[in-house]
Design an enzyme around this catalytic site. Structure first.
Site, PDB file in Angstrom:
ATOM      1  N   HIS A  80       0.979  -1.310   0.223  1.00  0.00           N
ATOM      2  CA  HIS A  80       0.211  -0.208  -0.069  1.00  0.00           C
ATOM      3  C   HIS A  80       0.904   1.055  -0.138  1.00  0.00           C
ATOM      4  O   HIS A  80       2.000   0.990   0.637  1.00  0.00           O
ATOM      5  CB  HIS A  80      -0.965   0.331   1.122  1.00  0.00           C
ATOM      6  CG  HIS A  80      -0.406   0.114   2.677  1.00  0.00           C
ATOM      7  ND1 HIS A  80       0.900  -0.765   3.102  1.00  0.00           N
ATOM      8  CD2 HIS A  80      -0.382   1.061   3.899  1.00  0.00           C
ATOM      9  CE1 HIS A  80       0.894  -0.257   4.468  1.00  0.00           C
ATOM     10  NE2 HIS A  80       0.427   0.204   5.065  1.00  0.00           N
ATOM     11  N   HIS A 104       1.165   3.810   2.201  1.00  0.00           N
ATOM     12  CA  HIS A 104       1.738   4.911   3.299  1.00  0.00           C
ATOM     13  C   HIS A 104       3.174   4.385   2.455  1.00  0.00           C
ATOM     14  O   HIS A 104       3.619   4.063   2.754  1.00  0.00           O
ATOM     15  CB  HIS A 104       1.376   3.536   4.464  1.00  0.00           C
ATOM     16  CG  HIS A 104      -0.069   3.722   4.880  1.00  0.00           C
ATOM     17  ND1 HIS A 104      -0.463   3.323   5.455  1.00  0.00           N
ATOM     18  CD2 HIS A 104      -0.707   5.823   4.822  1.00  0.00           C
ATOM     19  CE1 HIS A 104      -2.209   4.413   6.567  1.00  0.00           C
ATOM     20  NE2 HIS A 104      -1.385   5.193   5.817  1.00  0.00           N
ATOM     21  N   ASP A 132       5.874   4.643   4.893  1.00  0.00           N
ATOM     22  CA  ASP A 132       6.810   3.800   5.381  1.00  0.00           C
ATOM     23  C   ASP A 132       6.943   2.497   4.777  1.00  0.00           C
ATOM     24  O   ASP A 132       7.735   1.130   4.973  1.00  0.00           O
ATOM     25  CB  ASP A 132       6.629   3.414   6.720  1.00  0.00           C
ATOM     26  CG  ASP A 132       4.586   2.803   7.306  1.00  0.00           C
ATOM     27  OD1 ASP A 132       3.749   3.424   6.736  1.00  0.00           O
ATOM     28  OD2 ASP A 132       4.457   1.792   8.329  1.00  0.00           O
ATOM     29  N   HIS A 133       6.057   1.938   3.407  1.00  0.00           N
ATOM     30  CA  HIS A 133       6.340   1.146   2.435  1.00  0.00           C
ATOM     31  C   HIS A 133       6.664   1.632   1.327  1.00  0.00           C
ATOM     32  O   HIS A 133       6.806   0.444   0.581  1.00  0.00           O
ATOM     33  CB  HIS A 133       4.163   0.637   2.840  1.00  0.00           C
ATOM     34  CG  HIS A 133       3.970  -0.091   4.254  1.00  0.00           C
ATOM     35  ND1 HIS A 133       4.153  -0.904   3.696  1.00  0.00           N
ATOM     36  CD2 HIS A 133       4.092   0.841   4.884  1.00  0.00           C
ATOM     37  CE1 HIS A 133       3.476  -1.241   5.183  1.00  0.00           C
ATOM     38  NE2 HIS A 133       3.332  -0.208   6.288  1.00  0.00           N
ATOM     39  N   HIS A 152      -7.272  -1.838   6.324  1.00  0.00           N
ATOM     40  CA  HIS A 152      -6.328  -0.823   6.558  1.00  0.00           C
ATOM     41  C   HIS A 152      -6.951   0.678   6.818  1.00  0.00           C
ATOM     42  O   HIS A 152      -6.136   1.174   6.257  1.00  0.00           O
ATOM     43  CB  HIS A 152      -4.777  -0.886   6.435  1.00  0.00           C
ATOM     44  CG  HIS A 152      -3.707  -0.413   6.677  1.00  0.00           C
ATOM     45  ND1 HIS A 152      -3.585  -0.106   8.456  1.00  0.00           N
ATOM     46  CD2 HIS A 152      -3.502   0.248   6.422  1.00  0.00           C
ATOM     47  CE1 HIS A 152      -1.891   0.612   8.194  1.00  0.00           C
ATOM     48  NE2 HIS A 152      -1.805   0.771   6.698  1.00  0.00           N
ATOM     49  N   ASP A 188      -0.036  -4.362   5.817  1.00  0.00           N
ATOM     50  CA  ASP A 188      -0.522  -3.026   7.628  1.00  0.00           C
ATOM     51  C   ASP A 188      -2.451  -3.772   7.957  1.00  0.00           C
ATOM     52  O   ASP A 188      -3.206  -3.410   6.311  1.00  0.00           O
ATOM     53  CB  ASP A 188      -0.944  -2.137   7.263  1.00  0.00           C
ATOM     54  CG  ASP A 188       1.287  -1.910   7.657  1.00  0.00           C
ATOM     55  OD1 ASP A 188       1.941  -2.350   7.513  1.00  0.00           O
ATOM     56  OD2 ASP A 188       1.211  -0.113   7.940  1.00  0.00           O
ATOM     57  N   HIS A 196       7.163  -5.570  11.321  1.00  0.00           N
ATOM     58  CA  HIS A 196       6.596  -4.206  11.552  1.00  0.00           C
ATOM     59  C   HIS A 196       5.649  -3.483  12.486  1.00  0.00           C
ATOM     60  O   HIS A 196       4.433  -3.453  12.674  1.00  0.00           O
ATOM     61  CB  HIS A 196       5.022  -3.725  10.261  1.00  0.00           C
ATOM     62  CG  HIS A 196       3.298  -2.563  10.876  1.00  0.00           C
ATOM     63  ND1 HIS A 196       3.266  -1.781  10.845  1.00  0.00           N
ATOM     64  CD2 HIS A 196       4.464  -1.774   9.200  1.00  0.00           C
ATOM     65  CE1 HIS A 196       3.295  -0.503  10.504  1.00  0.00           C
ATOM     66  NE2 HIS A 196       3.757  -0.411   9.230  1.00  0.00           N
TER      67      HIS A 196
HETATM   68 ZN   LIG Z   1       2.771   0.795   7.755  1.00  0.00          ZN
HETATM   69 ZN   LIG Z   2       0.159   1.062   6.302  1.00  0.00          ZN
END
Ligand SMILES: [Zn+2]
Ligand SMILES: [Zn+2]
Length: 289
Positions: A64, A66, A68-69, A153, A176, A246
């Site tokens: 996805h 976000h 942090d990915h 999520h 996530d 995570h």
């Molecule tokens: Zn994340």
């Molecule tokens: Zn996320």
């Protein structure tokens, strides 16, 4: 299980702290393919430190969008290109990934064009194919297949668990997600399930430390899974090994591996790995980095 799984970045969320773990990314070598799943900050360093040539990059999957990915996806590809990448790479991700990639190469237009002329490099923009996927089959290529399941999520709707299969070996990434019972069917019988996890007491301390505590707590509890919930999914799915990644929190000095193990053991008795950066995982166990 054949293949190799290396946890490159194991913390949840975009923040980094001195000496702490990196946001989410994982290297999977399976059936002769080199696959990166998620590209949080630090992925390029992680792939290199795992002993892999960036030129070997082959398939990249983003669960996805976000940050942090996905934050370091462009820099990973660009650095591979300046390292001599000569073979095409396919990027798989949800709707919006193509826009990310087009915007990245546009932002780097000056550098890309000058290196094509000055260093005689092939055009990076022609070497990368972007495939946006939804739920269901994502890839079927020889003995390798990848399927996706939309997980829970909020407020992100395009977030997908991924199942990789190759000649009887199967590895599932939860992405996530809040506790999501359909994941148990999706992960049924997998050799390894990588599941995201939070530790409740750690979340309370994290929330107390931040200025926007109540809002953050609400988001975390609605969008992520507690460690014991990850254990429930693993038990229902009957997986060979549960790997927590995570992690939230990942860098609280008062929380150690024993706390995570204690939380998961209430719901899961099988083989268990608590993720840390650089760890190599097989269905037999783990090797220190
Ligand atoms: Zn994340
Ligand atoms: Zn996320």
């Amino acid at each position: 299980m054949s293949g190799r799984l290396v946890l490159l970045g194991t913390k949840g969320g975009p923040a980094i702290r001195p000496g702490g773990p990196w946001p989410t990314s994982t290297l999977l070598e399976l059936g002769g393919r080199t696959v990166v799943v998620d590209c949080g900050l630090g992925v390029t360093r992680g792939v290199t430190d795992a002993g892999l040539s960036l030129k070997a990059l082959d398939l990249v999957f983003i669960t996805h969008l976000h940050s942090d990915h996905v934050l370091e996806l462009g820099p990973l590809l660009h650095t591979a290109w300046t390292a001599g990448l000569a073979t095409p790479v396919t990027l798989f991700g949800p709707v919006g990934l193509n826009r990310y990639w087009q915007s990245f190469v546009q932002a780097l237009e000056f550098d890309i064009e000058i290196r094509i002329v000055d260093e005689g490099r092939p055009d990076l923009r022609k070497m990368v194919e972007v495939v946006e996927f939804g739920e269901g089959e994502v890839l079927s290529d020889g003995d390798l297949s990848v399927t996706a399941l939309r997980v829970d999520h909020p407020p992100v709707t395009e977030c997908f668990a991924l199942r990789f299969e190759h000649q009887g070996t199967s590895i599932v990434f939860s992405a996530d997600t809040a506790f999501f019972p359909p994941l148990a069917d999706f992960a049924r019988g997998a050799d390894i399930l990588l599941h995201e996890a939070m530790l409740e007491e750690g979340v309370e301390r994290l929330v107390a430390r931040t200025g926007n505590g109540a809002r953050l707590r609400e988001h975390l509890m609605a969008s992520h899974s507690l460690a014991g919930e990850a254990g429930i999914i693993a038990a229902r799915a009957g997986v060979g090994r549960l790997v927590l990644n995570h992690l939230i929190p990942a860098d609280d000095p008062d929380i150690g591996e024993a706390d995570w193990v204690e939380a998961v053991r209430k719901t899961w008795n099988g083989p268990l790995t608590i993720g840390r950066d650089g760890l190599v995982v097989t269905d037999k166990g783990e090797d220190a980095p």
